[in-house]
Motif scaffolding. Structure first.
Motif, PDB file in Angstrom:
ATOM      1  N   LEU A  22       6.274  24.728  -7.276  1.00 12.43           N
ATOM      2  CA  LEU A  22       7.529  24.791  -6.527  1.00 12.43           C
ATOM      3  C   LEU A  22       8.728  24.795  -7.461  1.00 12.43           C
ATOM      4  N   SER A  23       8.507  24.494  -8.718  1.00 12.89           N
ATOM      5  CA  SER A  23       9.621  24.513  -9.674  1.00 12.89           C
ATOM      6  C   SER A  23       9.107  24.844 -11.059  1.00 12.89           C
ATOM      7  N   TRP A  46      12.251  19.343  -5.989  1.00  9.14           N
ATOM      8  CA  TRP A  46      10.786  19.320  -5.997  1.00  9.14           C
ATOM      9  C   TRP A  46      10.265  19.185  -7.426  1.00  9.14           C
ATOM     10  N   THR A  50       8.255  15.842  -8.112  1.00 12.41           N
ATOM     11  CA  THR A  50       6.819  16.056  -7.915  1.00 12.41           C
ATOM     12  C   THR A  50       6.148  16.894  -8.999  1.00 12.41           C
ATOM     13  N   ILE A  70       1.784  19.074  -1.855  1.00 11.33           N
ATOM     14  CA  ILE A  70       3.239  19.147  -1.949  1.00 11.33           C
ATOM     15  C   ILE A  70       3.738  20.445  -1.330  1.00 11.33           C
ATOM     16  N   GLN A  71       3.019  21.536  -1.543  1.00  7.80           N
ATOM     17  CA  GLN A  71       3.422  22.808  -0.938  1.00  7.80           C
ATOM     18  C   GLN A  71       3.343  22.727   0.582  1.00  7.80           C
ATOM     19  N   GLU A  74       6.356  20.695   1.687  1.00  7.43           N
ATOM     20  CA  GLU A  74       7.592  21.480   1.605  1.00  7.43           C
ATOM     21  C   GLU A  74       7.693  22.462   2.773  1.00  7.43           C
TER      22      GLU A  74
END
Length: 819
Positions: A22-23, A46, A50, A70-71, A74
């Motif tokens: 995510l990042s 994120w 995370t 986490i995805q 989100e």
């Protein structure tokens, strides 16, 4: 066959089957232009919270199952919160929490010999948008909700576009679909040519003054970091400061400040919050050398806490006396030297001897056998001289030493309490004889109390303890000796080489508590946003081999070239709260008391806001129908919207005096209504069983309709109404003029949204102007509750004509062309 292909791909190209992060780390820092005078990195939330960054939780955060969870989280937050109320939630939040895929980086670019206010600012970030069309759609949403922004040119096929900030400052854009990177440049000297030249000149940089300071704070390129090159700015800034102030700064070396850095990130496996001043020793400061520590002391087994002060007092005193006449008044200088003379006479040794005996290091430390205070021996002869003078002068102190297994143990007893009583005889002079006997009785016992000091000499230090058993255990302990300097560097992530003050301690099971609290937070967020967090797929603390001890420390460093203040931790600066074992209770309490109720309130407000927009859409359709057909539509003629999340919650209700549009959602305890009354020709927003705090202000009334009161109008009211109508007509004509100009260029009339976006024509405060699109053009109309009827300017797209008319407005208010 398919399974075999998947296995083969997984073996040959494992990265293809991994979840996309995510990042990503910041990338603009790798190609800083040479004219950069500042750099700012704002972390992706994120990535900051995370993503693996090299901290103690790195393996846990890098776990593939964790990345997938986490995805999912989100996506759930986007669906249930960020995408819930498109009109009320600013698109910038969706951009920041959903579309952003890296930190946001900003660089100030200042060519040589240019003043700071003429610097151009280059901004960069990675996004998840896969096309120019998707970017333009997001850009339109952002501009529509940001008054200071307007679009001049949306992104073209080559990815370039132009915005205007505050109607004066250009903001150039470029979106690279291949790298999914957006670049923006703004500034008073920014041009498209400069923007394109800057982007074309971005190339990898291996050496930059910023990199050494960044390395001390954040090596992950995911944390917060800011760097400012004062060496470039100071010649310009100092021209604006009074010469007397500059003179004082110059004396103390402030004008030699080269750069400042501030950041929160991860470096050498530890979280760090650090401020750095790149400031060489000049002016008075060059008289005070930087700290240079060589800590040779050892601990018995693993240390637990170290507190260190390093003050080269004798060196600083010598250098201070060189500038005393410049920084102190004449009387203060005389008083200082008088004090030194008195100390020499009274104690038998000089101030230089006292300060030179011990130091510069003073420490408190604890280990597996006890608690100790240590003083570094700087000059043994001076130390012995001071000790001998003290024992000779004060007869209320006694000293002894003992040899035990080849080690000398020192013991000093002082009768401080007895000495204090003797020096203050009023303690023994109570007002009555009875009290005197009582005081004398207890004073006899108290005066016998002594203060005891025990110490040994070891590794160039005097090591003190409150009990000799601590010192005996230290010598006889079977635990391996651990150098404190090595422990600080390797275990705690703290370098004490230049530290004036340092505190470093360990908290039991902090890494494990942090991990468990993090998992608990994921579950709470999953429950709130209605997504399943499968903890069984995530590794345990044992499987991750998380250490049993966690680091927490703070230090202030002074070197020959830098000053710095640093906080060191495992994952966040507030993790010391986990030491009490209340982490789970604290997180649950915060979520239950604050976060969850706030989220529920937000959800209810969002649903009501979405319903209000749908009701207004229905109202607009009814108004357009009336303007075209001369009457309001029936329930059957009023077409209901079919698209949207909440359209199924709309209800159209017949009433004897008109009709009502109702919005009822299962999550709401009541109904939101928009009622039209044929007799009054008015719309009214109201509700049933909804709390007022969730409602727009104009919808908080009761459902029962009250007859309109007849208010006697004065001549002054008539004049004000005429002025309002004339002002409204002027604005309506301005709309028409702009539309004609648009038609002359493009051959078609603009939409109402284009009129507002391009020219910024919006209803001034106090004027109720509406733009209603119709099948053959649109209406611009003015309506105000205090003035009966409507003023209408109708635009016909077929013959490009404009007609002024009205609907029920008193003729005395109307201009001649509208009667």
């Amino acid at each position: 066959m398919i399974k075999k292909c998947v296995v083969l791909i997984a073996l040959l190209c494992p990265n293809l089957l991994q979840s996309a992060p995510l990042s990503e780390p910041a990338s603009l820092r790798d190609s800083l232009p040479p004219e950069a005078i500042s750099y700012l990195r704002i972390p992706n939330p994120w990535g900051f919270l995370t993503a693996p960054k090299g901290s103690v939780l790195n393996d846990a955060l890098a776990n593939e199952q964790h990345v997938q969870q986490i995805q999912n989280l989100e996506s759930a937050i986007y669906q249930n919160l960020l995408n819930l109320s498109q009109a009320d939630l600013h698109p910038a939040l969706r951009f920041f929490f959903h579309h952003l895929r890296s930190p946001i980086e900003a660089v100030a670019l200042l060519p040589e010999h240019m003043p700071p206010h003429l610097a151009n600012h280059l901004i960069s970030a990675k996004l998840d948008l896969t096309s120019i069309e998707a970017f333009n759609q997001l850009l339109t949403q952002l501009v529509a909700k940001t008054d200071a922004l307007s679009i001049v040119n949306p992104l073209s096929k080559d990815g370039y576009g132009l915005l205007i900030v505050a109607q004066m400052l250009p903001l150039f854009l470029h979106y690279n679909v291949n790298t999914r990177t957006v670049y923006l440049m703004g500034g008073f000297t920014a041009t498209e040519a400069i923007f394109k030249k800057t982007l074309a000149g971005l190339a990898p940089v291996t050496h930059h003054p910023m990199f050494d300071m960044e390395k001390q704070v954040d090596t992950s390129a995911q944390g917060f970091f800011q760097w400012i090159n004062f060496q470039r700015l100071s010649p310009i800034l100092l021209n604006k400061i009074h010469p007397d102030i500059i003179s004082q700064w110059h004396k103390w070396g402030v004008t030699s400040l080269r750069a400042v850095a501030l950041g929160w990130g991860v470096s050498e496996g530890k979280g760090r919050l650090k401020l750095i001043l790149d400031m060489p020793r000049t002016g008075f400061r060059q008289l005070f050398p930087g700290i240079s520590n060589n800590l040779t002391l050892t601990a018995s087994g693993q240390p637990q806490t170290v507190i260190s002060f390093s003050i080269p007092a004798l060196t600083w005193l010598t250098e201070f006396e060189k500038i005393a006449d410049q920084v102190l008044s004449h009387d203060d200088v005389q008083a200082y030297y008088a004090f030194k003379t008195e100390l020499q006479t009274e104690m038998g040794y000089s101030l230089e001897t006292l300060l030179g005996a011990l130091g510069p290091q003073m420490l408190f430390f604890s280990d597996e056998v006890g608690y100790f205070v240590a003083f570094q021996i700087n000059n043994r002869n001076m130390m012995q001289k001071v000790f001998t003078a003290l024992m000779k002068k004060y007869d209320w102190a006694s000293y002894e030493s003992r040899e035990i297994k080849g080690k000398t143990y020192h013991h000093l007893k002082t009768a401080f309490i007895q000495k204090a009583i003797e020096d203050n005889p009023y303690f023994l002079s109570p007002s009555s004889a009875g009290k005197k006997a009582f005081v004398l009785f207890w004073t006899q016992f108290i005066s016998n109390l002594k203060t005891h000091y025990y110490w040994v000499e070891e590794d160039g230090y005097l090591i003190f303890a409150t009990l000799p058993q601590f010192l005996l255990d230290r010598q006889q302990s079977s635990s391996a000796r651990v150098p404190l300097q090595t422990w600080l560097k390797e275990k705690q992530g703290q370098d004490n080489q230049s530290s004036l003050f340092l505190l470093s301690t360990t908290f039991s099971e902090t890494p494990r508590k942090l991990y468990h609290a993090y998992l608990y937070s994921l579950v709470l967020l999953g429950d709130v946003f209605e997504t399943e967090i499968d903890l069984f797929t995530l590794p345990t603390a044992r499987e991750l081999s998380l250490p049993m001890q966690g680091t927490y420390g703070i230090q202030f460093d002074i070197s020959d070239s830098q000053l710095s203040l640093e906080l060191v931790f495992e994952n966040n600066p507030l993790e010391f709260i986990f030491e009490g074992g209340m982490s789970t209770v604290a997180i649950a309490g915060i979520m239950a008391a604050v976060a969850i109720p706030a989220y529920n309130d937000y959800m209810l407000k969002s649903k009501i806001s979405a319903g209000m927009r749908l009701l207004n859409t229905m109202k607009t359709k009814a108004e357009v129908f009336r303007l075209e057909e001369g009457r309001f539509p029936t329930v059957k003629e009023l077409e209901m919207p079919r698209q949207g999340t909440y359209t199924k919650n709309l209800r159209l209700l017949k009433r004897k005096n008109g009709y009502a549009i109702g919005f009822k959602d299962p999550a709401l305890p009541g109904v939101l209504k928009l009622i039209f009354n044929h007799k009054t020709q008015r719309w009214r927003c109201t509700h049933q069983n909804l709390q007022k705090k969730y409602l727009p202000r104009h919808c908080r009334g009761v459902i029962k309709e009250r007859p309109k009161k007849r208010i006697k109008k004065s001549i002054g009211d008539d004049n004000r109404n005429k002025q309002q109508v004339a002002k409204a007509l002027s604005l309506l004509n301005d709309f028409a003029k702009r539309a004609k100009e648009y038609f002359a260029v493009l051959g078609t009339l603009p939409t109402t949204q284009e009129i507002e976006d391009i020219w910024g024509l919006k209803s001034p405060q106090g004027l109720h102007i509406q733009l209603l699109e119709t099948k053959d053009g649109y209406y611009t109309l003015f309506e105000k509750p205090a003035i009966s009827g409507r003023l209408i300017l109708r635009g016909n797209a077929n013959n490009r004509s404009w007609t002024c008319t009205h609907d029920g407005m008193l003729e005395r208010y109307l201009p001649e062309e509208c009667k």
